[in-house]
Design an enzyme around this catalytic site. Structure first.
Site, short mmCIF file in Angstrom:
data_model
loop_
_atom_site.label_atom_id
_atom_site.label_comp_id
_atom_site.label_asym_id
_atom_site.label_seq_id
_atom_site.Cartn_x
_atom_site.Cartn_y
_atom_site.Cartn_z
N ARG A 177 0.82 -1.24 0.00
CA ARG A 177 0.00 0.00 0.00
C ARG A 177 0.84 1.27 0.00
NH1 ARG A 177 -2.97 -2.95 3.79
NH2 ARG A 177 -4.78 -3.95 2.85
N LYS A 186 1.59 11.54 -10.81
CA LYS A 186 0.83 10.54 -11.56
C LYS A 186 1.73 9.34 -11.84
CE LYS A 186 -2.23 13.29 -14.48
NZ LYS A 186 -2.51 13.48 -15.90
N GLU A 205 7.67 19.67 -24.44
CA GLU A 205 6.96 19.96 -23.18
C GLU A 205 7.46 21.28 -22.59
OE1 GLU A 205 4.41 18.14 -22.66
OE2 GLU A 205 4.92 16.39 -23.89
N LYS A 216 5.31 23.34 -13.39
CA LYS A 216 4.42 22.18 -13.25
C LYS A 216 3.99 22.02 -11.79
CE LYS A 216 3.12 17.59 -14.40
NZ LYS A 216 3.34 16.32 -15.05
N GLU A 274 -6.44 16.85 -10.82
CA GLU A 274 -6.82 17.12 -12.19
C GLU A 274 -8.31 17.40 -12.39
OE1 GLU A 274 -5.74 14.13 -15.13
OE2 GLU A 274 -4.75 15.70 -16.25
N ARG A 329 -5.07 21.95 -14.19
CA ARG A 329 -4.07 20.97 -14.64
C ARG A 329 -4.30 20.63 -16.12
NH1 ARG A 329 -1.60 16.37 -10.64
NH2 ARG A 329 -0.22 15.38 -12.12
N ASN A 357 -2.31 20.16 -21.06
CA ASN A 357 -2.60 19.41 -22.29
C ASN A 357 -2.58 20.30 -23.53
OD1 ASN A 357 -2.97 16.83 -21.17
ND2 ASN A 357 -4.94 17.50 -20.36
N HIS A 392 -2.01 18.85 -26.91
CA HIS A 392 -2.06 17.39 -26.79
C HIS A 392 -3.30 16.75 -27.43
CE1 HIS A 392 1.35 18.09 -24.26
NE2 HIS A 392 1.48 16.81 -23.96
N HIS A 439 -2.43 13.64 -29.67
CA HIS A 439 -2.86 12.26 -29.46
C HIS A 439 -3.45 11.68 -30.74
CE1 HIS A 439 -3.16 13.19 -24.90
NE2 HIS A 439 -1.95 12.80 -25.25
N HIS A 451 6.00 11.15 -29.49
CA HIS A 451 5.05 11.99 -28.74
C HIS A 451 5.47 13.46 -28.82
CE1 HIS A 451 2.17 13.13 -25.70
NE2 HIS A 451 3.14 13.67 -24.96
N1 LIG Z 1 3.31 10.72 -15.05
C1 LIG Z 1 3.14 11.79 -15.78
O1 LIG Z 1 2.65 12.84 -15.32
C2 LIG Z 1 3.58 11.77 -17.21
C3 LIG Z 1 3.68 12.97 -17.94
C4 LIG Z 1 4.16 12.92 -19.25
C5 LIG Z 1 4.51 11.69 -19.82
N2 LIG Z 1 4.38 10.55 -19.08
C6 LIG Z 1 4.78 9.25 -19.64
O2 LIG Z 1 6.18 9.30 -19.87
C7 LIG Z 1 6.49 8.34 -20.87
C8 LIG Z 1 7.50 8.95 -21.81
O3 LIG Z 1 8.66 9.29 -21.09
P1 LIG Z 1 10.07 9.50 -21.81
O4 LIG Z 1 9.88 10.40 -22.96
O5 LIG Z 1 11.05 9.83 -20.76
O6 LIG Z 1 10.35 8.08 -22.48
P2 LIG Z 1 11.13 6.76 -22.03
O7 LIG Z 1 11.08 6.52 -20.60
O8 LIG Z 1 10.64 5.69 -22.94
O9 LIG Z 1 12.64 7.14 -22.43
C9 LIG Z 1 12.96 7.39 -23.78
C10 LIG Z 1 14.15 6.55 -24.23
O10 LIG Z 1 15.33 7.05 -23.63
C11 LIG Z 1 16.04 5.99 -22.98
N3 LIG Z 1 16.76 6.64 -21.89
C12 LIG Z 1 16.27 7.14 -20.74
N4 LIG Z 1 17.21 7.84 -20.09
C13 LIG Z 1 18.34 7.75 -20.83
C14 LIG Z 1 19.65 8.25 -20.69
N5 LIG Z 1 19.97 9.05 -19.67
N6 LIG Z 1 20.56 7.94 -21.65
C15 LIG Z 1 20.22 7.17 -22.71
N7 LIG Z 1 19.00 6.68 -22.92
C16 LIG Z 1 18.07 6.98 -21.98
C17 LIG Z 1 14.99 4.98 -22.62
O11 LIG Z 1 15.54 3.68 -22.48
C18 LIG Z 1 14.08 5.07 -23.84
O12 LIG Z 1 14.60 4.31 -24.90
C19 LIG Z 1 5.19 7.94 -21.52
O13 LIG Z 1 4.84 6.65 -21.11
C20 LIG Z 1 4.18 8.94 -20.97
O14 LIG Z 1 2.89 8.40 -20.86
C21 LIG Z 1 3.94 10.56 -17.80
#
Ligand SMILES: NC(=O)c1ccc[n+]([C@@H]2O[C@H](COP(=O)([O-])OP(=O)(O)OC[C@H]3O[C@@H](n4cnc5c(N)ncnc54)[C@H](O)[C@@H]3O)[C@@H](O)[C@H]2O)c1
Length: 363
Positions: free
Chosen positions: A122, A144, A186, A229, A239, A243, A247, A250, A254, A267
């Site tokens: 939990r 999130k 972003e 943020k 949200e 918040r 978007n 976005h 999407h 993305h």
């Molecule tokens: N929780 C939230 O509020 C929130 C907000 C925006 C996006 N997201 C989520 O975030 C995800 C996208 O995140 P992202 O863009 O970081 O993608 P990701 O985590 O897939 O990373 C992108 C790529 O970079 C690589 N990588 C990461 N750090 C590295 C480093 N230092 N050196 C070399 N390679 C590295 C990873 O292995 C991957 O191949 C999506 O799933 C999205 O839904 C969540």
């Protein structure tokens, strides 16, 4: 250089720190807060490939037992199977209610690992250590966490605030160029909805290796974005209101990602085009703005799709099924002016098609 940003939510108060070469000291400080426990690490496999020695070195120095599980790269890791894999790993290596879990990686590892930390026993103390630009400025902030379901992205999860967010730009030296650009989208979004000087500060992304050439400026823009943020999330933790401004661009994005089968467009690329379309739609509602702030970064985006491959009708249909839709109208975040976002329900498909046309011109 190190910047700290305090984040307050209804139930929680914690800090996000951004800096260069801060990792080792931060891990030592975190470990000393939980003296009776082993340390647990969920780490992106690519981060491990490039930084394993440094990361293990910092944990070895704490003198405490630690356990590492690697998370395969890619969106498909945000699955129920891998979530269960994380839970199995944590339980079988002896996690307790008071064991800190360090989640090291991009948004995928952050969302998956954060949800594992939120749900095992939990909830156990969570440390986010974002290693992509996007994760530093966006996904690690706000609480999130979650995984995907075949019915859609991010449909299973929890709001769960970490103990601390540690954004060390040293990790960015191995980040592929396209991932820098994904994060930039972003950052530009924050410029559009909240803080105009972000557009000038973001010009450092036009340089080849901003982490080497302009480390202080990079730390500054990351901490600005975390602050923005955090402010928005503080006001609207779960949200219900503002918040939604996060978007911006976005709703278009999407639909674009879906139309490209999540393959030919990342993305961040989709968000960039989505923001251009959103600026155009805002102009049709009489906003007196031009998109120069965005288009000066156009050279960083490399599309692998052409406008001939996309159908205006399909894109508009996809937007109608976006989860942010209300009634029959499509709900957009538009701008009355730069940094003045509004939520608007738009009925006219003609206006939406015109906005798409502007995005298409960039393909
Ligand atoms: N929780 C939230 O509020 C929130 C907000 C925006 C996006 N997201 C989520 O975030 C995800 C996208 O995140 P992202 O863009 O970081 O993608 P990701 O985590 O897939 O990373 C992108 C790529 O970079 C690589 N990588 C990461 N750090 C590295 C480093 N230092 N050196 C070399 N390679 C590295 C990873 O292995 C991957 O191949 C999506 O799933 C999205 O839904 C969540």
């Amino acid at each position: 250089m190190k910047k700290s940003i305090e984040i307050k939510t209804a139930t929680h108060r914690y800090e996000a720190v951004a800096g260069k070469d801060i990792f080792e000291d931060e891990i030592a400080a975190a470990a000393s807060r939980f003296p009776a426990s082993s340390l647990f690490i969920l780490m992106d496999e690519n981060v491990s490939k490039h930084h394993r020695k440094q990361i293990e070195g910092a944990f070895i120095k704490t003198g405490r037992p630690f356990h590492i599980k690697l998370i395969p790269e890619g969106e498909s890791s945000k699955s129920a199977d891998l979530w269960l894999g994380c839970i199995d790993f944590l339980l079988s290596s002896g996690v307790t209610r008071n064991s800190p879990v360090f989640v090291i990686g991009g948004g995928v590892t952050g969302d998956l690992g954060g949800f594992a930390a939120a749900s095992v026993m939990r909830g156990v103390p969570l440390y986010h250590i974002p290693t992509t630009v996007l994760a530093m400025v966006d996904s690690s902030i706000g609480g999130k966490t979650g995984i995907n379901h075949e019915a859609g992205k991010n449909l299973v999860g929890a709001f769960y605030q970490p103990e601390r967010v540690i954004a060390d730009i040293t990790f960015l030296d191995s980040l592929p160029r396209q991932e820098w650009t994904n994060g930039l989208s972003e950052i530009l979004k924050y410029g559009a909805i909240k803080q105009g000087d972000i557009f000038e500060k973001a010009e450092l992304f036009l340089h080849e290796n901003p982490d080497d050439s302009h480390p202080d400026k990079l730390v500054e823009i990351i901490s600005d974005c975390i602050r923005i943020k955090a402010d928005i999330v503080q006001e609207d933790e779960f949200e219900g209101g503002i918040r939604a401004f996060l978007n911006f661009g976005h709703t278009f994005a999407h639909a674009l990602e879906k139309a490209c089968g999540y393959q030919k467009m990342s993305h961040g690329e989709a968000v960039y085009l989505g923001m251009l379309a959103a600026v155009e739609l805002s102009r049709q509602f009489k906003a007196d703005i031009v998109p120069d702030n965005l288009t000066k970064f156009r050279q960083l985006y490399h599309y692998r799709v052409s406008k001939e491959e996309l159908s205006l009708k399909d894109l508009t249909e996809y937007m109608k099924f976006d989860k942010k839709r209300t009634n029959q109208h499509i709900r957009f975040v538009l701008l009355e002016d730069w940094q003045q976002p509004v939520l608007k329900e738009v009925e006219s498909e003609t206006l939406i098609h015109k906005a798409w046309q502007i995005a298409f011109d960039e393909l």
